[in-house]
Design a protein around this motif. Structure first.
Motif, PDB file in Angstrom:
ATOM      1  N   ALA A 152       0.770  -1.051  -0.019  1.00 23.20           N
ATOM      2  CA  ALA A 152      -0.074   0.049   0.034  1.00 23.20           C
ATOM      3  C   ALA A 152       0.801   1.366  -0.123  1.00 23.20           C
ATOM      4  N   GLY A 153       0.700   2.246  -0.948  1.00 26.48           N
ATOM      5  CA  GLY A 153       1.238   3.244  -1.123  1.00 26.48           C
ATOM      6  C   GLY A 153       3.006   3.010  -1.587  1.00 26.48           C
ATOM      7  N   ILE A 154       3.516   2.038  -1.829  1.00 24.88           N
ATOM      8  CA  ILE A 154       4.861   1.717  -2.333  1.00 24.88           C
ATOM      9  C   ILE A 154       4.573   1.201  -3.782  1.00 24.88           C
ATOM     10  N   TYR A 155       5.459   1.449  -4.532  1.00 24.77           N
ATOM     11  CA  TYR A 155       5.581   0.948  -5.757  1.00 24.77           C
ATOM     12  C   TYR A 155       6.834   0.787  -6.363  1.00 24.77           C
ATOM     13  N   TRP A 208      15.267   9.122  -1.427  1.00 27.29           N
ATOM     14  CA  TRP A 208      13.832   8.583  -1.018  1.00 27.29           C
ATOM     15  C   TRP A 208      13.374   9.069   0.342  1.00 27.29           C
ATOM     16  N   LYS A 209      11.981   9.102   0.661  1.00 27.76           N
ATOM     17  CA  LYS A 209      11.549   9.560   1.886  1.00 27.76           C
ATOM     18  C   LYS A 209      10.397   8.571   2.164  1.00 27.76           C
ATOM     19  N   PHE A 210      10.023   8.662   3.447  1.00 23.67           N
ATOM     20  CA  PHE A 210       8.877   7.621   3.824  1.00 23.67           C
ATOM     21  C   PHE A 210       8.116   8.498   4.849  1.00 23.67           C
ATOM     22  N   ARG A 211       6.828   8.614   4.389  1.00 20.80           N
ATOM     23  CA  ARG A 211       5.707   8.968   5.302  1.00 20.80           C
ATOM     24  C   ARG A 211       4.614   8.050   5.413  1.00 20.80           C
ATOM     25  N   ASP A 212       4.196   7.594   6.522  1.00 21.75           N
ATOM     26  CA  ASP A 212       3.157   6.574   6.903  1.00 21.75           C
ATOM     27  C   ASP A 212       1.911   7.066   6.856  1.00 21.75           C
ATOM     28  N   GLU A 213       1.266   7.620   5.363  1.00 20.50           N
ATOM     29  CA  GLU A 213       0.147   8.034   5.393  1.00 20.50           C
ATOM     30  C   GLU A 213      -0.936   7.248   5.860  1.00 20.50           C
ATOM     31  N   ILE A 214      -1.909   7.733   6.516  1.00 24.43           N
ATOM     32  CA  ILE A 214      -2.959   6.962   7.189  1.00 24.43           C
ATOM     33  C   ILE A 214      -3.925   6.295   5.896  1.00 24.43           C
ATOM     34  N   MET A 233       0.646   9.738  -6.402  1.00 26.03           N
ATOM     35  CA  MET A 233       0.260  11.108  -5.887  1.00 26.03           C
ATOM     36  C   MET A 233       0.271  11.406  -4.373  1.00 26.03           C
ATOM     37  N   ARG A 234       0.072  10.118  -3.667  1.00 26.62           N
ATOM     38  CA  ARG A 234      -0.258  10.191  -2.177  1.00 26.62           C
ATOM     39  C   ARG A 234       0.486   8.871  -1.808  1.00 26.62           C
ATOM     40  N   GLY A 235       1.472   8.546  -2.136  1.00 25.74           N
ATOM     41  CA  GLY A 235       2.325   7.186  -1.487  1.00 25.74           C
ATOM     42  C   GLY A 235       2.851   7.408  -0.321  1.00 25.74           C
ATOM     43  N   ARG A 236       3.445   6.167   0.144  1.00 29.85           N
ATOM     44  CA  ARG A 236       4.118   6.451   1.694  1.00 29.85           C
ATOM     45  C   ARG A 236       5.654   6.748   1.222  1.00 29.85           C
ATOM     46  N   GLU A 237       6.199   5.752   0.182  1.00 35.19           N
ATOM     47  CA  GLU A 237       7.344   5.965  -0.043  1.00 35.19           C
ATOM     48  C   GLU A 237       7.629   6.836  -1.298  1.00 35.19           C
ATOM     49  N   PHE A 238       8.228   8.009  -1.467  1.00 40.96           N
ATOM     50  CA  PHE A 238       8.444   8.690  -2.572  1.00 40.96           C
ATOM     51  C   PHE A 238       9.873   9.334  -2.952  1.00 40.96           C
ATOM     52  N   LEU A 239      10.118   9.811  -3.863  1.00 41.48           N
ATOM     53  CA  LEU A 239      11.285  10.476  -4.253  1.00 41.48           C
ATOM     54  C   LEU A 239      11.322  11.901  -4.204  1.00 41.48           C
ATOM     55  N   MET A 240      12.278  12.676  -3.417  1.00 41.17           N
ATOM     56  CA  MET A 240      12.007  14.064  -3.043  1.00 41.17           C
ATOM     57  C   MET A 240      13.245  14.743  -3.180  1.00 41.17           C
ATOM     58  N   LYS A 241      13.144  16.220  -3.641  1.00 40.82           N
ATOM     59  CA  LYS A 241      14.298  16.864  -3.576  1.00 40.82           C
ATOM     60  C   LYS A 241      13.969  17.663  -2.488  1.00 40.82           C
ATOM     61  N   ASP A 242      15.144  17.765  -1.626  1.00 38.37           N
ATOM     62  CA  ASP A 242      15.117  18.509  -0.397  1.00 38.37           C
ATOM     63  C   ASP A 242      16.502  19.285  -0.352  1.00 38.37           C
ATOM     64  N   GLY A 243      16.187  20.778  -0.086  1.00 34.02           N
ATOM     65  CA  GLY A 243      17.355  21.590  -0.193  1.00 34.02           C
ATOM     66  C   GLY A 243      17.405  22.211   1.241  1.00 34.02           C
ATOM     67  N   TYR A 244      18.444  22.902   1.675  1.00 32.88           N
ATOM     68  CA  TYR A 244      18.623  23.654   2.840  1.00 32.88           C
ATOM     69  C   TYR A 244      19.570  24.737   2.690  1.00 32.88           C
ATOM     70  N   ASN A 245      19.203  25.950   3.126  1.00 33.36           N
ATOM     71  CA  ASN A 245      20.090  27.098   3.078  1.00 33.36           C
ATOM     72  C   ASN A 245      20.529  27.666   4.465  1.00 33.36           C
ATOM     73  N   PHE A 246      21.846  28.018   4.504  1.00 32.44           N
ATOM     74  CA  PHE A 246      22.246  28.507   5.758  1.00 32.44           C
ATOM     75  C   PHE A 246      22.877  29.951   5.464  1.00 32.44           C
TER      76      PHE A 246
END
Length: 447
Positions: free
Chosen positions: A37-40, A137-143, A150-163
């Motif tokens: 469920a939510g993982i492909y 890859w990220k994981f959020r345990d969607e209810i 579109m609303r999976g539990r495992e997903f590929l994400m770009k996350d960036g952080y500035n200092f």
């Protein structure tokens, strides 16, 4: 690629679990297969598009001066306890224990981890500004995981952080990301509208979501219709220029556009009635400025030129790379299948042989295939011994922007047929002219 050598498990029937267009077409086109469920699993066609999108993100991040890195998918809970988010984040976080009984978690986001990296290695204002990002890859345990990617539990994400040293510097980083994201989405054939949003568990007062308008969007959105006329286009923006980045931000955010979480009915009423719009939107990215929230909690400080130690100002910036596939399909399809924009198509052109085994038709297709490949393009040659209707149906389903059709009748007149998937318009021309046209189209698109 020759289709007889490719793995493309297309489906004629729509699986019962597919509730929206993108989920249905990704399954039917053999792009994904559900593992849980939510993982492909990403099958070859879906994986090619995923990598095309990822490459555009990398290219635009590099233009903005951001540095690529990679952090682990599994984190220790200790950092999250230090920041105070371990218990506050909620049940979407997948909490696990290793064999020694230590509390671990599958990464839903990485503010704590990147801040720990920063505080261990940076101590002077001379090393600022600094922006690092990853595609991971990220994981959020969607209810209720649903709607495919579109609303999976495992997903590929770009996350960036500035200092940054100051609030002003960090807000410039915020504006720089907004400009970068506008360019990124337009290269994918999308109009993503920046909307004032709620920061959620990330925190901070300044945040914009980027939403693509679609009937199946999970968010209700309210906006001034003038904003849909704005295009980033070919404009040149110096990312180091505070004034230029600020001007773009003001242009794209000065008109009313908000998600339901931050909607202000009184301000919306100030928009002329004929321009007020209420619709649904798909979130494909978000940018945040959250000041010193994490640097205060985790002790990420630098020494100023006056010798004073101060916490750095931070922001984070995400793009849903895997979610973008679904958003693009939701925005670009018809009743026959997907219509890929040129920037993200898995193959640049399809070649359909109407009479496989015919010596002249086979030779013409081989010549087209070799010429397109030699030009640096990636064609898909349907060399199956299949009826013409089946070949056309497959090409329409998988959505390649251009198709060259080759048959004995046309070849007698020295022509093949070039067809646009988006418009359906066809034109007969010599094979060499068809190759030249395809090369010209993608050269212009690459700019």
């Amino acid at each position: 690629m020759r289709l007889t050598r490719y793995f493309l498990p297309v489906l004629k029937e729509t699986p019962a679990e597919a509730q929206i267009v993108s989920h249905r077409l990704m399954l039917r086109a053999g792009m994904i297969k559900q593992a849980a469920a939510g993982i492909y699993s990403w099958l070859p066609l879906g994986y090619k598009v995923l990598r095309r999108i990822e490459q555009i993100v990398h290219e635009e991040q590099a233009l903005a001066g951001h540095l690529a890195m990679l952090m682990p998918t599994i984190q220790s809970a200790d950092l999250w306890r230090e920041s105070g988010r371990y218990d506050a984040y909620g049940e979407e976080m997948l909490r696990i224990k290793d064999r020694s009984g230590r509390d671990m978690l599958f990464t839903p986001t990485a503010e704590e981890l990147i801040t720990d990296i920063f505080r261990a290695n940076v101590s002077s204002y001379k090393d600022l500004p600094l922006t690092m990002y990853q595609i991971q890859w990220k994981f959020r345990d969607e209810i209720r995981p649903r709607f495919g990617v579109m609303r999976g539990r495992e997903f590929l994400m770009k996350d960036g952080y500035n200092f940054d040293l100051t609030r002003e510097d960090a807000l410039h980083a915020y504006n720089r990301h907004l400009v970068s994201y506008l360019r990124t989405y337009e290269r994918m054939g999308l109009q993503a509208i920046p909307m004032r949003a709620d920061s959620g568990p990330i925190g901070g007062d300044d945040t914009h979501e980027f939403l693509v308008l679609a009937e199946t969007g999970e968010s209700e959105v309210f906006y001034d219709s003038q904003i849909t006329d704005l295009k980033f286009g070919d404009r040149e923006v110096d990312y180091d220029s505070v004034e230029q980045c600020q001007a773009v931000l003001e242009e794209f955010t000065s008109r009313y556009a908000r998600t339901d979480e931050t909607h202000d009915e009184a301000k919306f009423a100030d928009v002329p009635e004929e321009r007020r719009r209420v619709a649904r939107g798909i979130e494909v990215g978000q940018i945040f400025y959250f000041g010193t929230k994490y640097s205060d909690a985790l002790g990420a400080t630098v020494q100023t030129k006056d010798g004073e130690k101060v916490p750095v100002h931070m922001g984070s910036h995400g793009i849903g790379v895997s979610r973008l596939l679904g958003a693009i399909i939701e925005a670009s399809h018809d009743d026959k299948g997907i219509i890929w924009p040129e920037g993200v198509t898995p193959f640049h052109c399809g070649i359909v042989n109407l009479k496989q085994g015919d010596e002249e038709a086979d030779a013409a297709c081989e010549a087209l295939y070799k010429a397109l490949t030699a030009a640096g393009l990636d064609p898909l040659y349907d060399d199956r011994n299949e009826r013409a209707g089946g070949k056309f149906a497959t090409m329409d389903l998988i959505g390649l922007p251009w198709r060259i059709t080759v048959g004995p009748r046309g070849l007698k007149n020295g022509v093949v047929e070039l067809t646009s998937r988006r418009t359906g318009e066809s034109e007969e021309m010599p094979p060499e002219a068809a190759v030249a046209r395809i090369v010209e189209i993608y050269a212009a698109h690459r700019g």
